[in-house]
Write a protein that holds these residues in place. Structure first.
Motif, short mmCIF file in Angstrom:
data_model
loop_
_atom_site.label_atom_id
_atom_site.label_comp_id
_atom_site.label_asym_id
_atom_site.label_seq_id
_atom_site.Cartn_x
_atom_site.Cartn_y
_atom_site.Cartn_z
N ALA A 298 57.71 5.55 40.22
CA ALA A 298 57.34 5.48 38.88
C ALA A 298 57.64 4.44 37.82
N GLN A 299 58.71 3.69 38.11
CA GLN A 299 59.31 2.81 37.39
C GLN A 299 58.17 1.64 37.25
N PRO A 300 57.72 1.00 38.25
CA PRO A 300 56.67 -0.14 38.05
C PRO A 300 55.47 0.22 37.20
N HIS A 301 54.69 -0.47 36.58
CA HIS A 301 53.47 -0.39 36.13
C HIS A 301 52.49 0.20 37.34
N TYR A 302 51.55 1.13 37.13
CA TYR A 302 50.95 1.65 37.98
C TYR A 302 49.96 0.76 38.33
N ARG A 303 49.51 -0.46 37.71
CA ARG A 303 48.60 -1.30 38.19
C ARG A 303 49.21 -2.42 38.93
N SER A 304 50.53 -2.34 39.08
CA SER A 304 51.21 -3.45 39.75
C SER A 304 51.67 -2.96 41.17
N LYS A 305 51.52 -4.11 42.02
CA LYS A 305 51.97 -3.66 43.38
C LYS A 305 53.27 -3.47 43.41
N SER A 354 52.63 2.39 30.21
CA SER A 354 53.87 1.19 30.48
C SER A 354 54.92 1.83 30.97
N THR A 355 55.38 2.47 32.05
CA THR A 355 56.53 2.81 32.68
C THR A 355 57.60 1.80 32.62
N PRO A 356 57.29 0.61 33.07
CA PRO A 356 58.45 -0.43 33.00
C PRO A 356 59.22 -0.56 31.56
#
Length: 471
Positions: A298-305, A354-356
């Motif tokens: 969950a911590q990284p942005h969902y659109r980031s690998k 923007s979870t980060p």
């Protein structure tokens, strides 16, 4: 503040305006249940679970539909290889999918339709497309029915491709196609197919194509127009492109927003069943606490690998342990204040989830809370504890969230036993210290430290925390 989401179809962040004020309808493609789910699969479930919780916090009534594809070429092939009925294999892995949902604290979908339960709706959709001139039965008598991509000028609008530049799909025998890019809506029965895997249609016996299944189920449960369609970025083409084409060609408005999460990679490659590099959820949660696995996803942005590694999971485990340590210490001194979210956290979540940035706000509140604890500032500590608990709730990471109690068979089931053993060790350590046998006291501390457990002496006595999980 206005919630804004990145729309894959337009390649821009847009203000979120639902079809029905106060209500949000979401369809995200579930798994083809041919094997056990790995971490790459379950990232999508975590992403949309966080989205669901955030929308609910923002006051929306949320309906989530996630299908189960329980009839497919790969399911039939694997079942034949195993010597078992295809529906038995599909149901077995469907149960594993549900276990993975529960293990990572994901709420079940509002509805979870199976493809095999909606064949009549699929047949009607194919009929509509044929009548409108957007689909045709194969001329070779195979019983296949194809979508005519050249009949729909908007085809390619989701993936922003011209038909001429698209990869030719291998979803059926190309001999029956007018154009190599046409895709199968319905697949005629082939020699060797089980009798139970075929349904009667105006075109003969057969079974649905993968793309058709989702359009029919989304339409049945969410209507001609709904808010958000989501899934992994690998589904954008051809699966979602084909869904959009066949649904809109049939006269539906379909989805207002398209959301796609990025891959989980392993050694730089997409984690997938076909590559054999998937880390099964059932195995990973035996090594790392399930809440920490969710935090990692969950911590990284969902659109980031996300690159899968033991280092990353160990770091997530340690970070969550520090957060939990603050919550536990603070709760011994004060009762949490109002569960209010910091403005910076709310702004981050409203900015395309923007979870980060949101997690950075969480860390700041924990840090300030620890300072308040050290200063014994109960007023400040009350506020910080309430904020931290509110943020953990939105992210689905609150330790007392009921979602963690449904069918979670992880190592955390043994926490009461571990608590009892640690209480006995701490009592022995206290007894050694009271008789000034510091060698024995230090030996106990060093022994538990070697197991990844840290002891902390506080005014209320010693406490322990897990600093790492797995090696």
């Amino acid at each position: 503040m206005t919630l804004r989401l990145y729309d894959t179809a337009t390649h821009r962040v847009r203000d979120f305006v639902p079809v029905v004020p106060g209500q949000v309808s979401i369809y995200h493609c579930g798994l083809t249940v041919q094997s056990a789910p790995h971490v790459g699969h379950i990232r999508k479930e975590v992403v949309f679970d966080v989205l669901r919780r955030w929308l609910r916090y923002r006051g929306y009534a949320v309906t989530v539909v996630a299908n189960v594809t329980d009839i497919d070429d790969k399911i039939l092939a694997k079942a034949a290889e195993n010597g078992e009925p295809w529906f038995a294999l599909a149901y077995r892995f469907e149960r594993e999918l549900h276990a993975a949902y529960a293990a990572l604290g994901c709420e079940p979908p509002t509805y979870e339709p199976r493809a095999t339960g909606h064949v009549p709706e699929m047949i009607e959709l194919v009929k509509t497309l044929v009548e409108r001139g957007h689909a045709y039965p194969a001329a070779d008598g195979s019983g296949d029915v194809y979508f005519d991509v050249r009949s729909w000028p908007a085809y390619g609008s989701l993936s922003h491709q011209r038909v001429e530049d698209m990869e030719v799909q291998d979803d059926a025998d190309p001999r029956g196609k007018r154009d190599p890019h046409d895709f199968a809506l319905w697949k005629g029965r082939k020699p060797g197919d089980p009798d139970t895997a075929s349904w009667w249609t105006p075109w003969g016996w057969g079974r649905p194509g993968w793309h058709l299944e989702c359009s029919a189920m989304a339409g049945k449960y969410l209507g001609d127009e709904f808010d958000i369609h989501g899934g992994g970025i690998d589904l954008r083409f051809p699966h979602h492109e084909n869904e959009l084409a066949q649904s809109t060609a049939a006269g539906q408005r379909f989805a207002r927003y398209w959301m796609h999460n990025a891959w989980v990679t392993a050694a730089g490659e997409k984690m997938s069943k076909s590559l054999g590099n998937g880390a099964l959820v059932s195995e990973v949660t035996k090594i790392y606490p399930p809440r920490a696995v969710r935090f990692y996803l969950a911590q990284p942005h969902y659109r980031s690998k996300i690159e899968y590694s033991d280092v990353s999971l160990t770091e997530a485990t340690a970070a969550l342990a520090r957060i939990d340590g603050f919550v536990e210490r603070a709760a011994e001194l004060v009762t949490a204040g109002p569960l209010e979210l910091p403005e910076a956290f709310t702004a981050a979540m409203d900015d395309d989830l923007s979870t980060p940035t949101a997690v950075a706000v969480l860390y700041d509140e924990v840090r300030e809370g620890n300072s308040a604890y050290d200063a014994q500032d109960r007023t400040a500590l009350t506020v910080r504890l309430g904020r931290v608990q509110a943020m953990l709730g939105v992210l689905g990471l609150a330790a007392d969230d009921p979602a963690w109690q449904r069918g979670n068979t992880s190592t955390e089931d043994y926490r009461p036993v571990v608590d009892g053993l640690m209480a006995a060790l701490l009592a022995q350590r206290d007894e050694a210290r009271s008789r000034k046998d510091y060698a024995a006291s230090d030996a106990i501390r060093d022994a538990v430290k070697s197991l990844g457990i840290t002891l902390e002496d506080t005014p209320r006595g010693a406490r322990w925390s897990l600093t790492r999980q797995g090696t």
